[in-house]
Motif scaffolding. Sequence first.
Motif, PDB file in Angstrom:
ATOM      1  N   ILE A  94       0.844  -1.203   0.000  1.00 19.29           N
ATOM      2  CA  ILE A  94       0.000   0.000   0.000  1.00 19.29           C
ATOM      3  C   ILE A  94       0.875   1.248   0.000  1.00 19.29           C
ATOM      4  N   CYS A  95       1.957   1.226   0.764  1.00 19.08           N
ATOM      5  CA  CYS A  95       2.875   2.364   0.838  1.00 19.08           C
ATOM      6  C   CYS A  95       3.494   2.671  -0.528  1.00 19.08           C
ATOM      7  N   CYS A  96       3.951   1.640  -1.228  1.00 25.73           N
ATOM      8  CA  CYS A  96       4.587   1.846  -2.539  1.00 25.73           C
ATOM      9  C   CYS A  96       3.588   2.354  -3.574  1.00 25.73           C
ATOM     10  N   ILE A  97       2.400   1.776  -3.597  1.00 21.32           N
ATOM     11  CA  ILE A  97       1.376   2.233  -4.549  1.00 21.32           C
ATOM     12  C   ILE A  97       1.014   3.689  -4.272  1.00 21.32           C
ATOM     13  N   THR A  98       0.827   4.023  -3.012  1.00 26.23           N
ATOM     14  CA  THR A  98       0.418   5.380  -2.660  1.00 26.23           C
ATOM     15  C   THR A  98       1.506   6.390  -2.982  1.00 26.23           C
ATOM     16  N   ASN A  99       2.747   6.074  -2.690  1.00 28.00           N
ATOM     17  CA  ASN A  99       3.832   7.013  -2.988  1.00 28.00           C
ATOM     18  C   ASN A  99       4.123   7.085  -4.480  1.00 28.00           C
ATOM     19  N   GLY A 100       3.922   6.001  -5.198  1.00 31.78           N
ATOM     20  CA  GLY A 100       4.138   6.015  -6.646  1.00 31.78           C
ATOM     21  C   GLY A 100       3.024   6.723  -7.395  1.00 31.78           C
ATOM     22  N   ILE A 104      -4.124   6.392  -7.890  1.00 26.92           N
ATOM     23  CA  ILE A 104      -4.569   5.001  -7.983  1.00 26.92           C
ATOM     24  C   ILE A 104      -5.073   4.521  -6.621  1.00 26.92           C
ATOM     25  N   MET A 105      -4.355   4.871  -5.558  1.00 25.65           N
ATOM     26  CA  MET A 105      -4.796   4.445  -4.233  1.00 25.65           C
ATOM     27  C   MET A 105      -6.114   5.112  -3.855  1.00 25.65           C
ATOM     28  N   TYR A 106      -6.267   6.398  -4.205  1.00 26.87           N
ATOM     29  CA  TYR A 106      -7.536   7.072  -3.905  1.00 26.87           C
ATOM     30  C   TYR A 106      -8.683   6.396  -4.669  1.00 26.87           C
ATOM     31  N   GLY A 107      -8.459   6.079  -5.946  1.00 27.45           N
ATOM     32  CA  GLY A 107      -9.487   5.395  -6.735  1.00 27.45           C
ATOM     33  C   GLY A 107      -9.835   4.034  -6.167  1.00 27.45           C
ATOM     34  N   GLU A 171      -6.316   4.932   5.270  1.00 22.61           N
ATOM     35  CA  GLU A 171      -7.651   4.532   4.808  1.00 22.61           C
ATOM     36  C   GLU A 171      -7.604   3.170   4.125  1.00 22.61           C
ATOM     37  N   ALA A 172      -6.585   2.943   3.283  1.00 17.74           N
ATOM     38  CA  ALA A 172      -6.461   1.656   2.589  1.00 17.74           C
ATOM     39  C   ALA A 172      -6.235   0.516   3.582  1.00 17.74           C
ATOM     40  N   TRP A 184      -4.910  -6.461  -3.336  1.00 21.51           N
ATOM     41  CA  TRP A 184      -5.273  -5.077  -3.601  1.00 21.51           C
ATOM     42  C   TRP A 184      -6.449  -4.957  -4.560  1.00 21.51           C
ATOM     43  N   VAL A 185      -6.585  -5.866  -5.508  1.00 22.21           N
ATOM     44  CA  VAL A 185      -7.616  -5.768  -6.525  1.00 22.21           C
ATOM     45  C   VAL A 185      -8.736  -6.793  -6.323  1.00 22.21           C
ATOM     46  N   ASP A 186      -9.192  -6.992  -5.109  1.00 20.98           N
ATOM     47  CA  ASP A 186     -10.309  -7.902  -4.835  1.00 20.98           C
ATOM     48  C   ASP A 186     -11.555  -7.399  -5.514  1.00 20.98           C
TER      49      ASP A 186
END
Length: 186
Positions: A94-100, A104-107, A171-172, A184-186
Amino acid sequence: AQQAGMQAQQAAAQYGAQPGYGAQMPAQYAAAGSYAGMQMAQMQQPYGQQQAPYVAAPKQQQVMPNPGPATQQRPAGPQAWSTSMWACCDDWFICCITNGSPSIMYGENYRKLHGSGFCSACCLYYWCSCFACCFANTTRANIRAKYNLPEEPCGDCCVHYFCSPCALCQEARELRKREGWQTWVD
């Protein structure tokens, strides 16, 4: 002709036709006063102008599912967040997706919370990230309302204004824990 017109009106009243619905019965069928005569009159109309006689559909009773006892009971008082807002590294994925790409994390958070809307939420965050505190705070408020969480460490708007990536991670993680999704993509 008058008698044929009266017979047509009587036939329409007898068979439930209402003004404005269905076709007018021609005089040659009005004398018969039959439902077959009315059907014949409708078949003679040009294609695309046929109107079916008005038939009221039976009203269907909507059955609401009975929510289980888990959804009926809400814990009294605010519950604690499962992780701190500053614990971004508790879940490296989650940390890597959010910082990258925080959009995408908000969506993904939006989709997990509402069931759909990933693309629109992602694009909104991407194109309007300077104003994220104006719309991302509502998603955080919805998560808090759903799980009866406190407004910590400050108001939702301030959290997203000063540290939106940390808020998105928290939140994630909360959605992952509370909803029970493993990937992540359930």
